[in-house]
Design an enzyme around this catalytic site. Structure first.
Site, PDB file in Angstrom:
ATOM      1  N   GLU A   1      85.817  15.361 -59.765  1.00  0.00           N
ATOM      2  CA  GLU A   1      84.763  14.814 -58.913  1.00  0.00           C
ATOM      3  C   GLU A   1      84.731  13.516 -58.128  1.00  0.00           C
ATOM      4  OE1 GLU A   1      81.387  17.143 -61.860  1.00  0.00           O
ATOM      5  OE2 GLU A   1      81.894  15.099 -62.119  1.00  0.00           O
TER       6      GLU A   1
ATOM      7  N   TYR B   1      76.808  -5.649 -59.157  1.00  0.00           N
ATOM      8  CA  TYR B   1      78.069  -5.496 -59.853  1.00  0.00           C
ATOM      9  C   TYR B   1      79.234  -6.510 -59.761  1.00  0.00           C
ATOM     10  CZ  TYR B   1      76.541  -0.593 -59.362  1.00  0.00           C
ATOM     11  OH  TYR B   1      75.801   0.660 -59.064  1.00  0.00           O
TER      12      TYR B   1
ATOM     13  N   CYS C   1      64.972 -12.584 -49.058  1.00  0.00           N
ATOM     14  CA  CYS C   1      64.390 -13.668 -49.676  1.00  0.00           C
ATOM     15  C   CYS C   1      64.882 -13.948 -50.907  1.00  0.00           C
ATOM     16  CB  CYS C   1      63.043 -13.749 -49.450  1.00  0.00           C
ATOM     17  SG  CYS C   1      62.360 -13.965 -47.924  1.00  0.00           S
ATOM     18  N   GLU C   2      66.236 -14.203 -51.269  1.00  0.00           N
ATOM     19  CA  GLU C   2      66.945 -14.166 -52.599  1.00  0.00           C
ATOM     20  C   GLU C   2      68.214 -14.708 -52.571  1.00  0.00           C
ATOM     21  OE1 GLU C   2      67.160 -11.173 -56.265  1.00  0.00           O
ATOM     22  OE2 GLU C   2      65.554 -10.916 -54.435  1.00  0.00           O
TER      23      GLU C   2
ATOM     24  N   TYR D   1      78.102   4.402 -52.018  1.00  0.00           N
ATOM     25  CA  TYR D   1      77.365   3.728 -52.672  1.00  0.00           C
ATOM     26  C   TYR D   1      76.554   2.549 -52.111  1.00  0.00           C
ATOM     27  CZ  TYR D   1      79.257   6.499 -56.401  1.00  0.00           C
ATOM     28  OH  TYR D   1      79.552   7.633 -56.970  1.00  0.00           O
TER      29      TYR D   1
HETATM   30  N1  LLP Z   1      80.879  12.332 -61.570  1.00  0.00           N
HETATM   31  C1  LLP Z   1      80.028  11.999 -62.240  1.00  0.00           C
HETATM   32  C2  LLP Z   1      79.159  12.771 -63.411  1.00  0.00           C
HETATM   33  C3  LLP Z   1      79.693  10.812 -62.032  1.00  0.00           C
HETATM   34  O1  LLP Z   1      78.597  10.206 -62.793  1.00  0.00           O
HETATM   35  C4  LLP Z   1      80.072   9.958 -60.925  1.00  0.00           C
HETATM   36  C5  LLP Z   1      79.475   8.639 -60.608  1.00  0.00           C
HETATM   37  C6  LLP Z   1      80.914  10.663 -60.085  1.00  0.00           C
HETATM   38  C7  LLP Z   1      81.480  11.809 -60.423  1.00  0.00           C
HETATM   39  C8  LLP Z   1      81.474  10.008 -59.007  1.00  0.00           C
HETATM   40  O2  LLP Z   1      82.324   8.910 -59.296  1.00  0.00           O
HETATM   41  P1  LLP Z   1      83.183   7.919 -58.081  1.00  0.00           P
HETATM   42  O3  LLP Z   1      84.478   9.046 -57.782  1.00  0.00           O
HETATM   43  O4  LLP Z   1      82.279   7.793 -56.916  1.00  0.00           O
HETATM   44  O5  LLP Z   1      83.457   6.688 -58.817  1.00  0.00           O
HETATM   45  N2  LLP Z   1      76.677   2.866 -57.933  1.00  0.00           N
HETATM   46  C9  LLP Z   1      78.055   2.391 -58.523  1.00  0.00           C
HETATM   47  C10 LLP Z   1      78.734   3.736 -59.175  1.00  0.00           C
HETATM   48  C11 LLP Z   1      77.857   4.693 -59.999  1.00  0.00           C
HETATM   49  C12 LLP Z   1      78.675   5.981 -60.217  1.00  0.00           C
HETATM   50  C13 LLP Z   1      77.751   6.930 -60.794  1.00  0.00           C
HETATM   51  N3  LLP Z   1      78.589   8.304 -61.215  1.00  0.00           N
HETATM   52  C14 LLP Z   1      78.876   1.765 -57.630  1.00  0.00           C
HETATM   53  O6  LLP Z   1      78.493   1.378 -56.538  1.00  0.00           O
HETATM   54  O7  LLP Z   1      80.011   1.341 -58.184  1.00  0.00           O
END
Ligand code: LLP
Length: 463
Positions: A320, A364, A391-392, A421
């Site tokens: 995924e 992050y 404003c931060e 993201y």
């Molecule tokens: N599958 C599941 C069950 C997940 O929870 C996630 C991400 C993915 C796939 C996809 O992950 P990716 O390949 O995009 O890393 N907001 C954070 C990332 C949160 C990811 C949450 N789950 C950021 O900006 O780094």
């Protein structure tokens, strides 16, 4: 990550402050293709172009800040993932990274499946014509209404995340007279970070059902006993922005061990495993992501080996990736506003967006790169912090980077690798208007998500 201490050259400081920065590139005008999408280049005038269109024209037509998404790069990445995993595996794009109806159509055309994790993402997917059987539905707290909708639509799989949800989905499926295909999300006790993995106290997080203490085995027992469910496999997602395959290997090994235990106890060989997403991308020149074919080979080798050892039929693998597909395909274009040199420290460059269009730096401590893109410059490099208009003081887009010292208000700068993201986590903080996403391809640009307007703000505010 290797960071050099004090590179030479900036205008405003004899000694540079401590920070997370590499030495400036030998030539700031050269775009590191690692962090930019595939059709990005500079034209004869030195302006950055994407899909054959110069940024000045894009800024004029669509305004700033805005995300520009390189459609042919997106499609090429989809194909690379699909080809790498081949016909005996499934690639589910993780919609949380960025989802829109155009994205859904491209995924459909390029043969990918889609992972959604909310009713809103499900609606977008179905509305844009993604066949329900190619959708996986995730989430640690799906509402009854969301589960109803997913079951009614006939989604290909629901990934069960808790004991309560096993019963909830089974009842809803039974009420609809169907056997819902499900996977159980297990927590394998591995948390993967950029260059390492550490065993975690798996019980101390909200996702999945722990392998330890036999909890996952108990979840399988219950799922197999319920008429409304067809248990097709086990799911594991270990984290995000991971470069090291070791965490995936441990995860795959433990998931296969569970399949062997299930076979021994129930005489059932579950046909599928999903190893989640989380593959890292290059945000700066220091990052070295793996290619999809390397990832596919590493995962399939480990699963095949472990299955042979356990005398199991090799299950169908799915993955995924979200960030690894969409992340590198877009950049955010900003106009430079106020420039504030702080003697002995660094120069603060304010742009017309900020934490409302990219929260990742504040949230992050994420690292990004930045380039002057409306022109080239031979000026010496200066150490900058690119900040937003909110404003931060934590409203930082790029913490430490180098831009030419002749940077001036009105210049356009761009932050690459903002496809994942950023728009999906954008906010209206300070009543900022969320920027548009513009798809660019073969000399044509079109808005796929329009810019928010002040009317949008007032429409939600019902007085
Ligand atoms: N599958 C599941 C069950 C997940 O929870 C996630 C991400 C993915 C796939 C996809 O992950 P990716 O390949 O995009 O890393 N907001 C954070 C990332 C949160 C990811 C949450 N789950 C950021 O900006 O780094």
């Amino acid at each position: 990550m290797s960071r050099s201490a004090h590179p030479a050259g900036p205008r405003h400081a004899d000694v540079l402050p401590e920070g997370h920065y590499s030495a400036p590139a030998a030539d700031l005008n050269v775009l590191d293709e690692k962090v930019w999408s595939r059709t990005v280049t500079r034209d004869a005038d030195g302006a950055l172009t994407v899909g054959g269109i110069a940024v000045a024209r894009l800024a004029e037509e669509f305004g700033t800040p805005a995300y520009f998404l390189d459609e042919s790069d997106f499609r090429a990445r989809c194909r690379a993932w699909a080809d790498a995993f081949g016909p005996d595996a499934d690639v589910f794009y993780a919609g949380k990274a960025f989802l829109s109806r155009a994205i859904v159509r491209w995924l459909k055309e390029e043969g990918l499946n889609l992972d959604v994790c909310s009713g809103g993402e499900l609606t977008t997917a179905l509305d844009a014509g993604m066949p329900a059987e190619r959708i996986a539905f995730h989430g640690n707290n799906k509402t009854v209404a969301e589960i109803e909708r997913a079951v009614e639509a006939g989604v290909g799989r629901i990934v069960l995340d808790s004991f309560q949800e096993i019963v909830r989905v089974a009842h809803i499926a039974q009420r609809h007279g169907v056997r819902q295909r499900v996977q159980i999300r297990v927590t394998v006790g591995v948390e993967a970070h950029t260059h390492e993995f550490i065993a975690t106290a798996h019980e101390d997080q909200k996702f999945g059902i722990a392998l330890a203490d036999g909890q996952a085995a108990e979840a399988v027992r219950r799922a197999l006993s319920l008429d409304g469910l067809e248990l097709i496999g086990v799911h594991s997602h270990i984290g995000s922005q991971i470069f090291d395959m070791a965490g995936f290997e441990v995860s795959a090994r433990r998931v296969v061990q569970l399949l062997a235990e299930i076979r021994d106890e129930h005489g059932v060989e579950l046909p599928e495993i999903d190893l989640g997403g989380g593959l890292g991308i290059a945000y700066t020149s220091d990052d070295d992501p793996r290619e999809p074919h390397e990832i596919a080979k590493a995962l399939s080798d480990i699963v095949t080996r472990e299955c042979e050892a356990a005398k199991l039929r090799t299950p169908r693998i799915s993955v995924e990736p979200g960030r690894a597909i969409v992340g590198p395909t877009a950049f955010t274009l900003y106009e430079v506003g106020t420039i504030k040199p702080l003697e002995g420290l660094r120069t603060y460059v304010s742009v017309d967006g900020g934490m409302s269009d990219n929260i990742r730096t504040a949230l992050y401590d994420a690292e990004y790169s930045v380039a002057l893109v409306s022109r080239t410059s031979d000026a010496e490099p200066m150490l900058v912090r690119v900040v937003g208009k909110h404003c931060e003081s934590g409203d930082i887009v790029v913490k430490d980077a180098f831009l030419p010292a002749d940077l001036a208000p009105g210049d356009l700068i761009a932050v690459p690798a903002t496809g994942a993201y950023c728009r999906s986590m954008a906010s209206n903080y300070n009543h900022a208007l969320r920027p548009p996403v513009v798809a660019v391809r073969d000399g044509e640009a079109r808005v796929i998500v329009r810019r928010e307007t002040e009317e949008d703000l007032l429409r939600l505010d019902v007085g």
